[in-house]
Design a protein around this motif. Sequence first.
Motif, PDB file in Angstrom:
ATOM      1  N   LEU A   1       0.925  -1.153   0.027  1.00 18.40           N
ATOM      2  CA  LEU A   1       0.071  -0.168   0.033  1.00 18.40           C
ATOM      3  C   LEU A   1       0.870   1.350  -0.179  1.00 18.40           C
ATOM      4  O   LEU A   1       1.824   1.473   0.762  1.00 18.40           O
ATOM      5  CB  LEU A   1      -0.768  -0.043   1.261  1.00 18.40           C
ATOM      6  N   SER A   2       0.314   2.239  -0.812  1.00 25.68           N
ATOM      7  CA  SER A   2       1.092   3.607  -0.654  1.00 25.68           C
ATOM      8  C   SER A   2       0.129   4.435  -0.395  1.00 25.68           C
ATOM      9  O   SER A   2      -1.151   4.476  -1.060  1.00 25.68           O
ATOM     10  CB  SER A   2       1.556   3.875  -2.064  1.00 25.68           C
ATOM     11  N   PRO A   3       0.507   5.605  -0.014  1.00 28.62           N
ATOM     12  CA  PRO A   3      -0.837   6.757   0.357  1.00 28.62           C
ATOM     13  C   PRO A   3      -1.661   7.018  -0.840  1.00 28.62           C
ATOM     14  O   PRO A   3      -2.723   7.087  -0.441  1.00 28.62           O
ATOM     15  CB  PRO A   3      -0.070   7.933   0.882  1.00 28.62           C
ATOM     16  N   THR A   4      -1.137   6.947  -2.181  1.00 28.12           N
ATOM     17  CA  THR A   4      -1.963   7.518  -3.305  1.00 28.12           C
ATOM     18  C   THR A   4      -2.754   6.330  -3.877  1.00 28.12           C
ATOM     19  O   THR A   4      -3.609   6.367  -4.604  1.00 28.12           O
ATOM     20  CB  THR A   4      -1.179   7.929  -4.233  1.00 28.12           C
ATOM     21  N   THR A   5      -2.435   5.088  -3.279  1.00 28.73           N
ATOM     22  CA  THR A   5      -3.036   3.997  -4.006  1.00 28.73           C
ATOM     23  C   THR A   5      -3.762   2.946  -3.179  1.00 28.73           C
ATOM     24  O   THR A   5      -4.450   2.123  -3.390  1.00 28.73           O
ATOM     25  CB  THR A   5      -2.064   3.005  -4.803  1.00 28.73           C
ATOM     26  N   ALA A   6      -3.544   3.226  -1.793  1.00 31.41           N
ATOM     27  CA  ALA A   6      -4.329   2.315  -0.715  1.00 31.41           C
ATOM     28  C   ALA A   6      -5.773   2.295  -0.831  1.00 31.41           C
ATOM     29  O   ALA A   6      -6.379   1.033  -0.797  1.00 31.41           O
ATOM     30  CB  ALA A   6      -3.872   2.853   0.723  1.00 31.41           C
ATOM     31  N   HIS A   7      -6.229   3.288  -1.428  1.00 31.94           N
ATOM     32  CA  HIS A   7      -7.818   3.104  -1.447  1.00 31.94           C
ATOM     33  C   HIS A   7      -8.229   2.086  -2.497  1.00 31.94           C
ATOM     34  O   HIS A   7      -9.307   1.508  -2.710  1.00 31.94           O
ATOM     35  CB  HIS A   7      -8.363   4.506  -1.610  1.00 31.94           C
TER      36      HIS A   7
ATOM     37  N   LYS B   1      -9.575  -3.303  -6.151  1.00 36.95           N
ATOM     38  CA  LYS B   1      -8.953  -4.275  -6.369  1.00 36.95           C
ATOM     39  C   LYS B   1      -9.156  -5.383  -5.692  1.00 36.95           C
ATOM     40  O   LYS B   1      -9.216  -6.547  -6.182  1.00 36.95           O
ATOM     41  CB  LYS B   1      -7.285  -3.920  -6.652  1.00 36.95           C
ATOM     42  N   ARG B   2      -9.349  -5.314  -4.472  1.00 39.26           N
ATOM     43  CA  ARG B   2      -9.776  -6.204  -3.669  1.00 39.26           C
ATOM     44  C   ARG B   2     -10.950  -6.998  -3.990  1.00 39.26           C
ATOM     45  O   ARG B   2     -11.277  -8.008  -4.149  1.00 39.26           O
ATOM     46  CB  ARG B   2     -10.243  -5.625  -2.034  1.00 39.26           C
ATOM     47  N   LEU B   3     -12.110  -6.283  -4.665  1.00 39.80           N
ATOM     48  CA  LEU B   3     -13.142  -6.717  -5.052  1.00 39.80           C
ATOM     49  C   LEU B   3     -12.967  -7.582  -6.432  1.00 39.80           C
ATOM     50  O   LEU B   3     -13.527  -8.750  -6.809  1.00 39.80           O
ATOM     51  CB  LEU B   3     -14.378  -5.734  -5.433  1.00 39.80           C
ATOM     52  N   GLY B   4     -12.198  -6.846  -7.480  1.00 38.27           N
ATOM     53  CA  GLY B   4     -11.578  -7.648  -8.459  1.00 38.27           C
ATOM     54  C   GLY B   4     -11.148  -9.041  -8.186  1.00 38.27           C
ATOM     55  O   GLY B   4     -11.278 -10.020  -9.021  1.00 38.27           O
ATOM     56  N   TYR B   5      -9.939  -8.946  -7.101  1.00 34.99           N
ATOM     57  CA  TYR B   5      -9.373 -10.257  -7.027  1.00 34.99           C
ATOM     58  C   TYR B   5     -10.096 -11.341  -6.348  1.00 34.99           C
ATOM     59  O   TYR B   5      -9.815 -12.598  -6.734  1.00 34.99           O
ATOM     60  CB  TYR B   5      -8.304 -10.030  -5.942  1.00 34.99           C
TER      61      TYR B   5
ATOM     62  N   TRP C   1      -2.792 -10.606   0.402  1.00 37.98           N
ATOM     63  CA  TRP C   1      -2.291  -9.641   1.415  1.00 37.98           C
ATOM     64  C   TRP C   1      -2.172  -8.274   0.888  1.00 37.98           C
ATOM     65  O   TRP C   1      -2.095  -7.916   0.075  1.00 37.98           O
ATOM     66  CB  TRP C   1      -0.687 -10.378   1.615  1.00 37.98           C
ATOM     67  N   MET C   2      -2.279  -7.447   2.100  1.00 41.74           N
ATOM     68  CA  MET C   2      -2.017  -6.001   1.762  1.00 41.74           C
ATOM     69  C   MET C   2      -1.007  -5.446   2.792  1.00 41.74           C
ATOM     70  O   MET C   2      -1.106  -5.605   4.182  1.00 41.74           O
ATOM     71  CB  MET C   2      -3.297  -5.236   2.273  1.00 41.74           C
ATOM     72  N   ALA C   3       0.316  -5.177   2.541  1.00 46.60           N
ATOM     73  CA  ALA C   3       1.378  -4.795   3.528  1.00 46.60           C
ATOM     74  C   ALA C   3       1.539  -3.154   3.513  1.00 46.60           C
ATOM     75  O   ALA C   3       1.575  -2.652   2.353  1.00 46.60           O
ATOM     76  CB  ALA C   3       2.647  -5.372   2.883  1.00 46.60           C
ATOM     77  N   ASP C   4       1.130  -2.700   4.470  1.00 49.75           N
ATOM     78  CA  ASP C   4       1.245  -1.271   4.647  1.00 49.75           C
ATOM     79  C   ASP C   4       2.525  -0.671   5.352  1.00 49.75           C
ATOM     80  O   ASP C   4       2.672  -0.737   6.490  1.00 49.75           O
ATOM     81  CB  ASP C   4       0.127  -0.640   5.381  1.00 49.75           C
ATOM     82  N   PRO C   5       3.423  -0.286   4.441  1.00 46.82           N
ATOM     83  CA  PRO C   5       4.676   0.283   5.157  1.00 46.82           C
ATOM     84  C   PRO C   5       4.808   1.222   6.115  1.00 46.82           C
ATOM     85  O   PRO C   5       5.608   1.776   6.906  1.00 46.82           O
ATOM     86  CB  PRO C   5       5.921   0.245   3.886  1.00 46.82           C
TER      87      PRO C   5
END
Length: 219
Positions: free
Chosen positions: A125-131, A137-141, A150-154
């Motif tokens: 996840l990045s600030p501009t793409t997390a949403h 994307k979650r719905l599409g996957y 998995w969603m990794a948020d650095p």
Amino acid sequence: MHTIPPVAPSRSPRQPTIEDWLAIPEEQRAEFINGRIVYQGMPGPMHGRTQGAIIALVRGAYDRRPGSGDRPGGWWISMEVDMEIAGLGCRPDVLGWRRDKHTTLPEPDRRGIVTVGPDWICEVLSPTTAHIDMGDKRLGYHRAGVAHYWMADPHNGTLAVLRWTAEGYLIELVAGRGDRVRAAPFDAVEIEIDELFGDVSAASSPVLGEEAGQRDAPR
């Protein structure tokens, strides 16, 4: 007497298609999500470090035939593969296919994209793409039947592990810095969350601006 010419009816802009996405040069980092062309910004240092750490941890133990020495194996692991799955044109950060389902690494078709749905995807996840990663994307996957997401948020130092169910993704665990977890489908090996994010703290990076340039194509 002057007549007023009729006003031509306005036309709605043509909706983009998967073919439009395929025609965009790869270096523009575009994806096709829910009928929109979305341009992703270039990944920043935090994104790259986390992506590399996930690849190292997962590939080292699992990207091999099962029963290879003392490592579990059983997976094909890759990263940033152009894919069309369930009408979604995407490039996941890290992904994998089970070897017991795929005897060879899935290859691109004549268009240069892979259409074999992966068994696991991890997005950083990045600030501009997390949403997008947490939403469309979650719905599409899920539509594509990706069993593990998995969603990794650095920025926040967290890892969310989701599992496919018919009703939607089920959150199996959310772990943060200092935690040690076994995260499906790679639960044969314990993961130290600090290893995913290294010594980068949230305070060392701005909330916005790690990635620049994301925009949606006009609709």
